[in-house]
Motif scaffolding. Structure first.
Motif, PDB file in Angstrom:
ATOM      1  N   ALA A 105       0.817  -1.217   0.000  1.00  0.00           N
ATOM      2  CA  ALA A 105       0.000   0.000   0.000  1.00  0.00           C
ATOM      3  C   ALA A 105       0.852   1.269   0.000  1.00  0.00           C
ATOM      4  CB  ALA A 105      -0.943  -0.007   1.200  1.00  0.00           C
ATOM      5  N   TYR A 106       2.014   1.228   0.638  1.00  0.00           N
ATOM      6  CA  TYR A 106       2.864   2.419   0.761  1.00  0.00           C
ATOM      7  C   TYR A 106       4.070   2.391  -0.177  1.00  0.00           C
ATOM      8  CZ  TYR A 106       0.239   4.182   4.728  1.00  0.00           C
ATOM      9  OH  TYR A 106      -0.746   4.700   5.524  1.00  0.00           O
ATOM     10  N   GLU A 107       4.095   1.437  -1.080  1.00  0.00           N
ATOM     11  CA  GLU A 107       5.232   1.295  -1.983  1.00  0.00           C
ATOM     12  C   GLU A 107       5.501   2.573  -2.790  1.00  0.00           C
ATOM     13  OE1 GLU A 107       6.892  -2.424  -4.517  1.00  0.00           O
ATOM     14  OE2 GLU A 107       4.795  -1.876  -4.854  1.00  0.00           O
ATOM     15  N   ASP A 108       4.441   3.255  -3.203  1.00  0.00           N
ATOM     16  CA  ASP A 108       4.584   4.483  -3.991  1.00  0.00           C
ATOM     17  C   ASP A 108       4.678   5.731  -3.124  1.00  0.00           C
ATOM     18  OD1 ASP A 108       4.498   2.988  -6.322  1.00  0.00           O
ATOM     19  OD2 ASP A 108       2.315   3.159  -6.501  1.00  0.00           O
ATOM     20  N   ASN A 109       4.585   5.580  -1.805  1.00  0.00           N
ATOM     21  CA  ASN A 109       4.631   6.721  -0.896  1.00  0.00           C
ATOM     22  C   ASN A 109       5.509   6.364   0.309  1.00  0.00           C
ATOM     23  OD1 ASN A 109       4.112   9.132   0.350  1.00  0.00           O
ATOM     24  ND2 ASN A 109       2.011   8.632   0.934  1.00  0.00           N
ATOM     25  N   GLN A 110       6.746   6.003   0.045  1.00  0.00           N
ATOM     26  CA  GLN A 110       7.648   5.492   1.072  1.00  0.00           C
ATOM     27  C   GLN A 110       8.102   6.547   2.076  1.00  0.00           C
ATOM     28  OE1 GLN A 110      10.818   3.098  -0.554  1.00  0.00           O
ATOM     29  NE2 GLN A 110       9.407   1.924  -1.835  1.00  0.00           N
ATOM     30  N   ASP A 111       7.794   7.817   1.822  1.00  0.00           N
ATOM     31  CA  ASP A 111       8.171   8.877   2.763  1.00  0.00           C
ATOM     32  C   ASP A 111       7.113   9.098   3.843  1.00  0.00           C
ATOM     33  OD1 ASP A 111      10.533   9.304   1.409  1.00  0.00           O
ATOM     34  OD2 ASP A 111       9.635  10.770   0.054  1.00  0.00           O
ATOM     35  N   ALA A 112       5.939   8.518   3.666  1.00  0.00           N
ATOM     36  CA  ALA A 112       4.846   8.710   4.624  1.00  0.00           C
ATOM     37  C   ALA A 112       5.125   7.956   5.922  1.00  0.00           C
ATOM     38  CB  ALA A 112       3.531   8.227   4.019  1.00  0.00           C
ATOM     39  N   LEU A 113       4.608   8.499   7.037  1.00  0.00           N
ATOM     40  CA  LEU A 113       4.644   7.756   8.296  1.00  0.00           C
ATOM     41  C   LEU A 113       3.451   6.807   8.315  1.00  0.00           C
ATOM     42  CD1 LEU A 113       5.682  10.349  11.035  1.00  0.00           C
ATOM     43  CD2 LEU A 113       7.011   8.444  10.119  1.00  0.00           C
ATOM     44  N   ILE A 114       3.702   5.600   8.761  1.00  0.00           N
ATOM     45  CA  ILE A 114       2.691   4.540   8.743  1.00  0.00           C
ATOM     46  C   ILE A 114       2.299   4.235  10.184  1.00  0.00           C
ATOM     47  CG2 ILE A 114       2.233   2.146   8.102  1.00  0.00           C
ATOM     48  CD1 ILE A 114       4.579   2.571   6.000  1.00  0.00           C
ATOM     49  N   THR A 115       1.006   4.269  10.464  1.00  0.00           N
ATOM     50  CA  THR A 115       0.535   3.931  11.808  1.00  0.00           C
ATOM     51  C   THR A 115       0.469   2.410  11.924  1.00  0.00           C
ATOM     52  OG1 THR A 115      -0.759   5.955  11.905  1.00  0.00           O
ATOM     53  CG2 THR A 115      -1.346   4.210  13.462  1.00  0.00           C
ATOM     54  N   PHE A 116       1.141   1.910  12.955  1.00  0.00           N
ATOM     55  CA  PHE A 116       1.209   0.467  13.176  1.00  0.00           C
ATOM     56  C   PHE A 116       0.810   0.166  14.608  1.00  0.00           C
ATOM     57  CE2 PHE A 116       3.364  -3.415  14.481  1.00  0.00           C
ATOM     58  CZ  PHE A 116       2.978  -4.272  13.464  1.00  0.00           C
ATOM     59  N   ARG A 117      -0.019  -0.857  14.769  1.00  0.00           N
ATOM     60  CA  ARG A 117      -0.476  -1.271  16.100  1.00  0.00           C
ATOM     61  C   ARG A 117       0.263  -2.533  16.509  1.00  0.00           C
ATOM     62  NH1 ARG A 117      -6.871  -1.424  17.545  1.00  0.00           N
ATOM     63  NH2 ARG A 117      -6.630  -1.200  19.784  1.00  0.00           N
ATOM     64  N   ASP A 118       0.919  -2.493  17.652  1.00  0.00           N
ATOM     65  CA  ASP A 118       1.731  -3.634  18.088  1.00  0.00           C
ATOM     66  C   ASP A 118       0.898  -4.690  18.816  1.00  0.00           C
ATOM     67  OD1 ASP A 118       1.433  -2.851  20.793  1.00  0.00           O
ATOM     68  OD2 ASP A 118       3.402  -1.918  20.898  1.00  0.00           O
ATOM     69  N   ALA A 119       1.554  -5.707  19.319  1.00  0.00           N
ATOM     70  CA  ALA A 119       0.871  -6.828  19.987  1.00  0.00           C
ATOM     71  C   ALA A 119       0.204  -6.414  21.295  1.00  0.00           C
ATOM     72  CB  ALA A 119       1.853  -7.963  20.242  1.00  0.00           C
ATOM     73  N   ASP A 120       0.666  -5.292  21.880  1.00  0.00           N
ATOM     74  CA  ASP A 120       0.061  -4.788  23.113  1.00  0.00           C
ATOM     75  C   ASP A 120      -0.962  -3.681  22.829  1.00  0.00           C
ATOM     76  OD1 ASP A 120       1.560  -6.511  24.751  1.00  0.00           O
ATOM     77  OD2 ASP A 120       3.280  -5.135  24.699  1.00  0.00           O
ATOM     78  N   ASN A 121      -1.376  -3.578  21.574  1.00  0.00           N
ATOM     79  CA  ASN A 121      -2.378  -2.596  21.117  1.00  0.00           C
ATOM     80  C   ASN A 121      -1.932  -1.149  21.291  1.00  0.00           C
ATOM     81  OD1 ASN A 121      -4.283  -4.494  20.179  1.00  0.00           O
ATOM     82  ND2 ASN A 121      -4.906  -4.876  22.285  1.00  0.00           N
ATOM     83  N   GLU A 122      -0.633  -0.922  21.228  1.00  0.00           N
ATOM     84  CA  GLU A 122      -0.106   0.440  21.260  1.00  0.00           C
ATOM     85  C   GLU A 122       0.254   0.839  19.834  1.00  0.00           C
ATOM     86  OE1 GLU A 122       2.987   0.951  24.140  1.00  0.00           O
ATOM     87  OE2 GLU A 122       1.853  -0.130  25.680  1.00  0.00           O
ATOM     88  N   PHE A 123       0.052   2.133  19.520  1.00  0.00           N
ATOM     89  CA  PHE A 123       0.296   2.623  18.171  1.00  0.00           C
ATOM     90  C   PHE A 123       1.706   3.192  18.050  1.00  0.00           C
ATOM     91  CE2 PHE A 123      -4.302   2.637  18.578  1.00  0.00           C
ATOM     92  CZ  PHE A 123      -4.682   2.061  17.377  1.00  0.00           C
ATOM     93  N   HIS A 124       2.283   3.010  16.855  1.00  0.00           N
ATOM     94  CA  HIS A 124       3.621   3.505  16.556  1.00  0.00           C
ATOM     95  C   HIS A 124       3.599   4.119  15.159  1.00  0.00           C
ATOM     96  CE1 HIS A 124       5.281   1.192  19.951  1.00  0.00           C
ATOM     97  NE2 HIS A 124       4.398   0.283  19.585  1.00  0.00           N
ATOM     98  N   ALA A 125       4.298   5.225  14.991  1.00  0.00           N
ATOM     99  CA  ALA A 125       4.467   5.842  13.678  1.00  0.00           C
ATOM    100  C   ALA A 125       5.766   5.305  13.102  1.00  0.00           C
ATOM    101  CB  ALA A 125       4.501   7.358  13.791  1.00  0.00           C
ATOM    102  N   LEU A 126       5.659   4.494  12.038  1.00  0.00           N
ATOM    103  CA  LEU A 126       6.827   3.851  11.450  1.00  0.00           C
ATOM    104  C   LEU A 126       7.085   4.360  10.043  1.00  0.00           C
ATOM    105  CD1 LEU A 126       6.156   0.117  12.450  1.00  0.00           C
ATOM    106  CD2 LEU A 126       7.437   1.847  13.735  1.00  0.00           C
ATOM    107  N   THR A 127       8.347   4.310   9.670  1.00  0.00           N
ATOM    108  CA  THR A 127       8.702   4.615   8.289  1.00  0.00           C
ATOM    109  C   THR A 127       8.541   3.341   7.460  1.00  0.00           C
ATOM    110  OG1 THR A 127      11.014   4.015   8.579  1.00  0.00           O
ATOM    111  CG2 THR A 127      10.394   6.329   9.056  1.00  0.00           C
ATOM    112  N   TYR A 128       8.569   3.519   6.178  1.00  0.00           N
ATOM    113  CA  TYR A 128       8.492   2.365   5.266  1.00  0.00           C
ATOM    114  C   TYR A 128       9.647   1.393   5.553  1.00  0.00           C
ATOM    115  CZ  TYR A 128       7.983  -0.249   0.898  1.00  0.00           C
ATOM    116  OH  TYR A 128       7.789  -1.234  -0.033  1.00  0.00           O
ATOM    117  N   ALA A 129      10.835   1.934   5.743  1.00  0.00           N
ATOM    118  CA  ALA A 129      12.011   1.093   6.027  1.00  0.00           C
ATOM    119  C   ALA A 129      11.834   0.318   7.334  1.00  0.00           C
ATOM    120  CB  ALA A 129      13.276   1.953   6.082  1.00  0.00           C
TER     121      ALA A 129
END
Length: 180
Positions: A105-129
């Motif tokens: 989904a983010y292949e064409d927008n690799q500079d965007a921050l991606i919201t990711f939810r971890d196993a403890d249901n906490e959110f993290h702003a991650l880069t594509y890398a």
């Protein structure tokens, strides 16, 4: 216990089968088998009753099945890992699919921050890398799970007694990439 019934030179492995043979041969239908003096009960009808321990292969098959079921349950539902990114992440098949989907989904927008939810249901702003790093860790954790399964399988193969098989602890643990 492995029960055997020998009647007229034929060995039967179930009570049902020997009862059927008795009925066909001497037209007798037996009542309930007693819980004590079983061999004496059967001897009255010309049946030699014996009990033997199950062979080790029987118990190995049971343990191997338990390992397979535990592995599939862990890999498909419960797998987690400690990511080098600093949080606990799901590492099951669903997580693998989800992370792969995020990367597409983010292949064409690799500079965007991606919201990711971890196993403890906490959110993290991650880069594509960083999501790519997480994907590699999930894949490596899957390989780690297989290595654990294969080690358990090897223990089952080398076991020579039921007690050795019973001592094999079937447990799967995710990798801790933060330590590496």
């Amino acid at each position: 216990m492995l029960k055997k019934y020998e009647y007229n030179g034929v060995v039967y492995s179930t009570e049902r089968d020997v009862r059927k043979a008795l009925f066909l041969n001497i037209r007798i239908a037996l009542g309930k088998t007693p819980t004590e003096n079983v061999a004496e009960f059967w001897a009255k009808y010309g049946v030699i009753y014996t009990e033997e321990e199950e062979p080790i292969e029987f118990f190995k098959t049971q343990k191997s099945f338990a390992i397979k079921q535990a592995f599939l349950n862990w890999r498909n539902n419960q797998a987690t890992l400690i990511s080098s990114l600093g949080f606990k992440a799901d590492s099951n098949e669903r997580a693998n699919t989800d992370v792969s989907g995020i990367l597409v989904a983010y292949e064409d927008n690799q500079d965007a921050l991606i919201t990711f939810r971890d196993a403890d249901n906490e959110f993290h702003a991650l880069t594509y890398a960083q999501v790519k790093t997480l994907q590699k860790e999930i894949i490596e954790n899957g390989n780690h799970a297989y290595a654990q399964k294969w080690a358990l399988d090897a223990q089952v193969e080398s076991a020579t007694t039921k007690e050795e098989l019973d001592a094999i602890e079937v447990k799967f643990e995710g990798k801790n990439f933060a330590k590496e």
